[in-house]
Design an enzyme around this catalytic site. Structure first.
Site, PDB file in Angstrom:
ATOM      1  N   GLY A  53      21.619   7.429  32.652  1.00 26.36           N
ATOM      2  CA  GLY A  53      20.281   7.820  32.202  1.00 26.36           C
ATOM      3  C   GLY A  53      19.640   6.842  31.236  1.00 26.36           C
ATOM      4  N   ASP A  74      15.061   2.639  50.356  1.00 29.25           N
ATOM      5  CA  ASP A  74      14.682   1.356  49.734  1.00 29.25           C
ATOM      6  C   ASP A  74      13.627   0.609  50.544  1.00 29.25           C
ATOM      7  OD1 ASP A  74      16.544   1.789  47.713  1.00 29.25           O
ATOM      8  OD2 ASP A  74      18.142   0.809  48.826  1.00 29.25           O
ATOM      9  N   HIS A  77      15.058  -0.231  42.018  1.00 26.48           N
ATOM     10  CA  HIS A  77      16.264  -0.715  42.695  1.00 26.48           C
ATOM     11  C   HIS A  77      16.747  -1.982  41.971  1.00 26.48           C
ATOM     12  CE1 HIS A  77      19.096  -1.016  45.974  1.00 26.48           C
ATOM     13  NE2 HIS A  77      18.879  -2.327  45.962  1.00 26.48           N
ATOM     14  N   ASN A  83      10.622   4.436  42.916  1.00 22.70           N
ATOM     15  CA  ASN A  83      12.053   4.203  42.702  1.00 22.70           C
ATOM     16  C   ASN A  83      12.245   2.833  42.067  1.00 22.70           C
ATOM     17  OD1 ASN A  83      14.952   4.510  43.070  1.00 22.70           O
ATOM     18  ND2 ASN A  83      14.793   3.099  44.805  1.00 22.70           N
TER      19      ASN A  83
HETATM   20  C1  GAR Z   1      19.900   1.430  37.577  1.00 21.67           C
HETATM   21  O1  GAR Z   1      20.341   0.109  37.485  1.00 21.67           O
HETATM   22  C2  GAR Z   1      19.078   1.622  38.839  1.00 21.67           C
HETATM   23  O2  GAR Z   1      18.372   0.477  39.235  1.00 21.67           O
HETATM   24  C3  GAR Z   1      20.154   1.951  39.843  1.00 21.67           C
HETATM   25  O3  GAR Z   1      21.038   2.802  39.144  1.00 21.67           O
HETATM   26  C4  GAR Z   1      21.058   2.393  37.773  1.00 21.67           C
HETATM   27  C5  GAR Z   1      20.962   3.625  36.892  1.00 21.67           C
HETATM   28  O4  GAR Z   1      21.222   3.310  35.543  1.00 21.67           O
HETATM   29  N1  GAR Z   1      19.591   2.577  41.010  1.00 21.67           N
HETATM   30  C6  GAR Z   1      20.030   2.348  42.239  1.00 21.67           C
HETATM   31  O5  GAR Z   1      20.979   1.640  42.491  1.00 21.67           O
HETATM   32  C7  GAR Z   1      19.226   3.071  43.339  1.00 21.67           C
HETATM   33  N2  GAR Z   1      19.591   2.559  44.635  1.00 21.67           N
HETATM   34  P1  GAR Z   1      20.835   4.343  34.393  1.00 21.67           P
HETATM   35  O6  GAR Z   1      21.411   5.695  34.766  1.00 21.67           O
HETATM   36  O7  GAR Z   1      21.475   3.807  33.145  1.00 21.67           O
HETATM   37  O8  GAR Z   1      19.340   4.379  34.290  1.00 21.67           O
END
Ligand code: GAR
Length: 186
Positions: free
Chosen positions: A12, A145, A104, A102
Site C-alpha cells: 500500500g 495492462d 504498472h 492502473n
Molecule cells: C507497485 O509497484 C505497482 O506498480 C505494482 O504493484 C506494486 C504495489 O506496491 N502493480 C502491478 O504490478 C500491477 N500489475 P505498493 O503496494 O507498495 O503500492
C-alpha cells in the site's frame, strides 16, 4: 468534493502517497479502499487515515455483480488501481468506463499481461538485460495492462541491479508521479 476509490492488495505504499496528497490539497478525498487480501499492509494504512475498507471475495467479484452497487454508492470520479492484482471484471469496466486507472511497474506494452506483476516484472526486466525500465499509468479496459496510456517515465537499470534494487527505484518513480497524475485527471 470529488471522491476517489483505491483498489490495492499489497503493502500500500502508493495508496499511502495518494492519501497524503489529497489530505494536503483537498481537491478530492479517498472515499474507500477496496482490498482482496486479508492482512495486506494497505488495510492498516486505510485504518490510520479513517478510510473505510471493503474486503472483496472472488466469487461475487468475478461471477456476481462485481460489487458495482457498493462502489456506485460513492459516485467516484476515478477508481485507482494501486497494486491490485486481480483482473477487473467487465461489470466494473462497464459501470465506470474511462474512470479506472492502473499503475504498472514497467514500460508497457513490454513486461505486461497475466502473471506480470510486482517482483515478477522486475525479475524479467533484469533477466532480459534491459538498460532502462519505468512506469506506465494507463486507463483500464477489458484486457490486462492494455488500455490507453496516460503517462510513462523511465529510469535506468544499472549494472548489478537485482529485482529488489530495481523495484526500489521504480517505487520512488511511482510515489513521485502517481498522485500528481491522478490529480491532473480529476
Ligand atoms: C507497485 O509497484 C505497482 O506498480 C505494482 O504493484 C506494486 C504495489 O506496491 N502493480 C502491478 O504490478 C500491477 N500489475 P505498493 O503496494 O507498495 O503500492
Amino acid at each position: 468534493m470529488k471522491q476517489l476509490i483505491i483498489f490495492a492488495s499489497g503493502a500500500g505504499s502508493n495508496a499511502a502517497r495518494i492519501i497524503e496528497h489529497f489530505q494536503q490539497n483537498q481537491k478530492a478525498q479517498i472515499a474507500l479502499i477496496v482490498c482482496n487480501k486479508p492482512g495486506a499492509g494497505v488495510i492498516n494504512i486505510a485504518e490510520k487515515a479513517n478510510i473505510p475498507v471493503l474486503m472483496i471475495e472472488k466469487e461475487p467479484f468475478f461471477r456476481g455483480d462485481g460489487y458495482v452497487p457498493q462502489l456506485q454508492q460513492y459516485n467516484p470520479s476515478l477508481i485507482v488501481l494501486a497494486g491490485f492484482l486481480w483482473k477487473i471484471p467487465n461489470s466494473i469496466i462497464q459501470a465506470f468506463r474511462g474512470r479506472i486507472v492502473n499503475i504498472h511497474p514497467a514500460l508497457l506494452p513490454n513486461y505486461g499481461g497475466k502473471g506480470m506483476y510486482g517482483k515478477h516484472v522486475h525479475e524479467a526486466v533484469v533477466a532480459a538485460g534491459e538498460t532502462k525500465s519505468g512506469i506506465t499509468i494507463h486507463y483500464v479496459d477489458e484486457h490486462y495492462d492494455h488500455g490507453d496510456t496516460i503517462f510513462q517515465t523511465t529510469c535506468p537499470v544499472l549494472p548489478g541491479d537485482t529485482a529488489d534494487t530495481l523495484a526500489q527505484r521504480i517505487h520512488q518513480l511511482e510515489h513521485q508521479h502517481f498522485p500528481v497524475v491522478i490529480d491532473s485527471l480529476i
